[in-house]
Design an enzyme around this catalytic site. Structure first.
Site, PDB file in Angstrom:
ATOM      1  N   GLY A 228       0.798  -1.227   0.000  1.00 48.38           N
ATOM      2  CA  GLY A 228       0.000   0.000   0.000  1.00 48.38           C
ATOM      3  C   GLY A 228       0.831   1.277   0.000  1.00 48.38           C
ATOM      4  O   GLY A 228       0.277   2.375  -0.093  1.00 48.38           O
ATOM      5  N   PRO A 272       5.148  -4.442  -0.547  1.00 49.79           N
ATOM      6  CA  PRO A 272       4.910  -3.355  -1.506  1.00 49.79           C
ATOM      7  C   PRO A 272       4.896  -3.836  -2.947  1.00 49.79           C
ATOM      8  O   PRO A 272       5.692  -4.694  -3.325  1.00 49.79           O
ATOM      9  CB  PRO A 272       6.105  -2.423  -1.272  1.00 49.79           C
ATOM     10  CG  PRO A 272       7.174  -3.316  -0.751  1.00 49.79           C
ATOM     11  CD  PRO A 272       6.507  -4.414   0.020  1.00 49.79           C
ATOM     12  N   ARG A 274       3.302  -1.305  -5.725  1.00 46.12           N
ATOM     13  CA  ARG A 274       3.390  -0.012  -6.394  1.00 46.12           C
ATOM     14  C   ARG A 274       4.709   0.715  -6.106  1.00 46.12           C
ATOM     15  O   ARG A 274       5.359   1.216  -7.014  1.00 46.12           O
ATOM     16  CB  ARG A 274       2.238   0.872  -5.905  1.00 46.12           C
ATOM     17  CG  ARG A 274       2.113   2.205  -6.631  1.00 46.12           C
ATOM     18  CD  ARG A 274       1.083   3.091  -5.948  1.00 46.12           C
ATOM     19  NE  ARG A 274      -0.149   2.428  -5.651  1.00 46.12           N
ATOM     20  CZ  ARG A 274      -1.175   2.291  -6.498  1.00 46.12           C
ATOM     21  NH1 ARG A 274      -1.097   2.800  -7.698  1.00 46.12           N
ATOM     22  NH2 ARG A 274      -2.260   1.642  -6.141  1.00 46.12           N
ATOM     23  N   TYR A 314     -10.098   3.975 -12.093  1.00 51.00           N
ATOM     24  CA  TYR A 314     -10.080   4.607 -10.764  1.00 51.00           C
ATOM     25  C   TYR A 314     -10.037   6.126 -10.824  1.00 51.00           C
ATOM     26  O   TYR A 314      -9.754   6.770  -9.796  1.00 51.00           O
ATOM     27  CB  TYR A 314      -8.833   4.173  -9.968  1.00 51.00           C
ATOM     28  CG  TYR A 314      -8.490   2.712 -10.017  1.00 51.00           C
ATOM     29  CD1 TYR A 314      -9.241   1.769  -9.312  1.00 51.00           C
ATOM     30  CD2 TYR A 314      -7.391   2.260 -10.749  1.00 51.00           C
ATOM     31  CE1 TYR A 314      -8.905   0.421  -9.346  1.00 51.00           C
ATOM     32  CE2 TYR A 314      -7.054   0.915 -10.786  1.00 51.00           C
ATOM     33  CZ  TYR A 314      -7.816   0.008 -10.084  1.00 51.00           C
ATOM     34  OH  TYR A 314      -7.480  -1.320 -10.123  1.00 51.00           O
ATOM     35  N   CYS A 344     -12.959   2.022 -28.589  1.00 52.44           N
ATOM     36  CA  CYS A 344     -14.310   2.405 -28.965  1.00 52.44           C
ATOM     37  C   CYS A 344     -15.216   2.601 -27.743  1.00 52.44           C
ATOM     38  O   CYS A 344     -16.216   1.898 -27.602  1.00 52.44           O
ATOM     39  CB  CYS A 344     -14.827   1.302 -29.879  1.00 52.44           C
ATOM     40  SG  CYS A 344     -16.305   1.734 -30.711  1.00 52.44           S
TER      41      CYS A 344
HETATM   42  N1  LLP Z   1      -0.633  -7.314  -0.774  1.00 53.15           N
HETATM   43  C1  LLP Z   1      -1.903  -7.619  -1.091  1.00 53.15           C
HETATM   44  C2  LLP Z   1      -2.578  -8.701  -0.404  1.00 53.15           C
HETATM   45  C3  LLP Z   1      -2.571  -6.874  -2.079  1.00 53.15           C
HETATM   46  O1  LLP Z   1      -3.822  -7.176  -2.394  1.00 53.15           O
HETATM   47  C4  LLP Z   1      -1.887  -5.820  -2.739  1.00 53.15           C
HETATM   48  C5  LLP Z   1      -2.558  -5.031  -3.778  1.00 53.15           C
HETATM   49  C6  LLP Z   1      -0.557  -5.564  -2.369  1.00 53.15           C
HETATM   50  C7  LLP Z   1       0.040  -6.333  -1.375  1.00 53.15           C
HETATM   51  C8  LLP Z   1       0.257  -4.491  -3.026  1.00 53.15           C
HETATM   52  O2  LLP Z   1      -0.272  -3.238  -2.874  1.00 53.15           O
HETATM   53  P1  LLP Z   1       0.564  -1.949  -3.350  1.00 53.15           P
HETATM   54  O3  LLP Z   1       1.809  -1.869  -2.510  1.00 53.15           O
HETATM   55  O4  LLP Z   1       0.883  -2.145  -4.768  1.00 53.15           O
HETATM   56  O5  LLP Z   1      -0.350  -0.825  -3.126  1.00 53.15           O
HETATM   57  N2  LLP Z   1      -4.865  -1.810  -9.501  1.00 53.15           N
HETATM   58  C9  LLP Z   1      -4.869  -0.830  -8.432  1.00 53.15           C
HETATM   59  C10 LLP Z   1      -4.203  -1.324  -7.187  1.00 53.15           C
HETATM   60  C11 LLP Z   1      -4.747  -2.656  -6.701  1.00 53.15           C
HETATM   61  C12 LLP Z   1      -4.017  -3.210  -5.517  1.00 53.15           C
HETATM   62  C13 LLP Z   1      -4.438  -4.609  -5.226  1.00 53.15           C
HETATM   63  N3  LLP Z   1      -3.745  -5.212  -4.141  1.00 53.15           N
HETATM   64  C14 LLP Z   1      -4.227   0.457  -8.958  1.00 53.15           C
HETATM   65  O6  LLP Z   1      -3.875   0.513 -10.133  1.00 53.15           O
HETATM   66  O7  LLP Z   1      -4.109   1.429  -8.227  1.00 53.15           O
END
Ligand code: LLP
Length: 414
Positions: A228, A272, A274, A314, A344
């Site tokens: 996150g 992480p 993102r 989003y 389209c």
């Molecule tokens: N761990 C779990 C269990 C998760 O479901 C996720 C992301 C992460 C880690 C990694 O989260 P991050 O560090 O990347 O925030 N498609 C969306 C984001 C979906 C995230 C889903 N789960 C976007 O483009 O913003």
């Protein structure tokens, strides 16, 4: 004054965007090895605690070459599906470096991980029962819902009261009853509060909540707090980065205290996705059209939502840079435009009503921070071909790390 990401980071090094598109075609995902490695290192050293570990969440980007670099940087990885496990093993990750975070899966999918000695997290009592039946006597991890969520959009908040994820904290007794019934050892607990927070406050609070519960389990080897960690998508406006120093120190203190009370320096992990990969990529595309429909000015490109879905899905913000004859066009003169793709649907909008440097047909658009959930959410919608991916290495040389789809690829499953 606008700061231009590609300029301040000397992003393209040897080749300029025009040369890159000439070599590899458009649209094109362009990654910087230097930035990718830097972000891996920042996460790996976030928390001063002996048994701190980072599992890269590969749903953000599972390009094989990037996975190999993440492995070189010492990261482990989490997987959400057998497909992700498959590519991780292909990239050289060992079973004990992979964590399978399952969500509503079939027995066969559980077996895929069990057969490979990969630890699974289950996220409901019902799936814990299934796991117990097919793998009695084994270790398992449970995903808790810590009651606190966070995220940039309601679709990506994965804890709290409005989500399908995790087992509520008041069901711990039931977890224990099922574990006993099948002689399961609860070796870990995990959570993920949501995606993209820019302040560590909620994360730290959720860590504290979960650790209160963790003390109720006697045989923990690890607790995994999820990902996150946000990146500043509005860099040109000077949005600050996530403050890591104090955040990491605070987590370190909490981990040390827990270890003391628990009597064991268990492993603490973060996940992480993102943060590791978003900023290491600029998505390049070409401008083919400039037109006004009623009062609005549209810039028509090949950057449809089949290539970058996030804005359509989003309403997410990606900054853009404009390049002409290989050079960055600065915003001395601007006009208000929407940048759209070639799909389209009216929702095929990359940038909505933004003041940008005056864009002309033939220009190249670069969408910043496209590394996370960019290529991984690409599709063949409208039978468009998914783009190629290119990596610029430390010495400035570019090479292809995934080829563009071909028309024949569209027929391969028939
Ligand atoms: N761990 C779990 C269990 C998760 O479901 C996720 C992301 C992460 C880690 C990694 O989260 P991050 O560090 O990347 O925030 N498609 C969306 C984001 C979906 C995230 C889903 N789960 C976007 O483009 O913003």
């Amino acid at each position: 004054m606008t700061t231009y990401f590609s300029e301040t980071t000397n992003y393209y090094k040897e080749d300029n965007p025009e040369q890159l598109l000439k070599k590899y075609g458009s649209p094109l995902y362009v990654y910087s090895e230097e930035i990718f490695r830097k972000r891996c290192k920042e996460m790996a050293t976030l928390v001063p605690y002996e048994n701190f570990k980072v599992t890269y969440s590969i749903k953000a980007n599972s390009n094989l070459s990037l996975l190999k670099i993440a492995k070189e940087e010492g990261l482990h990885a989490d997987a959400m599906s057998p497909g992700e496990i498959f590519v991780l093993q292909e990239a050289g990750f060992k079973s004990d470096e992979i964590f399978y975070i399952s969500n509503n899966v079939s027995n066969e999918e559980m077996m895929y991980a069990i057969d490979r000695d990969i630890v699974i997290s289950v996220d409901s009592l019902s799936q814990l029962e299934v796991y117990g039946k097919i793998a009695p006597g084994k270790k398992v991890c449970v995903r808790l819902n810590p009651g606190v969520g966070a995220g940039h959009h309601e679709k990506v908040i994965t804890a709290g009261k409005k989500t399908k994820f995790g087992i509520n904290l008041d069901k711990i007794d039931k977890i224990k009853i099922i574990a006993k019934k099948y002689n399961l050892t609860i070796c870990g607990i995990n959570q993920h509060i949501g995606s993209l927070f820019m302040s560590g406050k909620n994360y730290t609070e959720s860590v504290e909540n979960v650790l209160i519960q963790a003390k109720k389990f006697e045989n923990l080897e690890f607790v995994d707090f999820g990902g996150g960690f946000g990146v500043p998508y509005k860099k040109q406006e000077g949005e600050p980065r996530l403050e890591l120093q104090q955040f990491g120190q605070n987590l370190g203190k909490i981990f040390d205290e827990f270890a003391k009370e628990y009597g064991k320096k268990i492993i603490f992990r973060i996940e992480p996705g993102r943060y590791i990969v978003a900023e290491s990529c600029i998505l390049l595309g070409k401008v083919y059209t400039k037109k006004s429909n009623y009062e609005k000015l549209y810039i028509g490109t090949d950057l449809g939502f089949n290539v970058l879905l996030r804005p359509a899905m989003y309403d997410s913000h990606h900054e853009v840079e404009v390049y002409r004859n290989g050079k960055l066009v600065k915003d001395e003169q601007t006009e208000n435009v929407s940048i759209v793709g070639n799909i389209c649907e009216t929702g095929d909008v990359l940038i909505k009503d933004r003041d940008l440097p005056i864009i002309e047909e033939g220009d190249i658009i670069g969408a910043m921070d496209a590394g996370a959930y960019g290529y991984s959410m690409c599709s063949n919608y409208n039978n468009r071909l998914r783009p190629a991916e290119v990596l610029i290495n430390k010495d400035g040389q570019s090479s292809i790390i995934r080829r563009r789809d071909t028309l024949e690829d569209l027929l391969q499953n028939f």
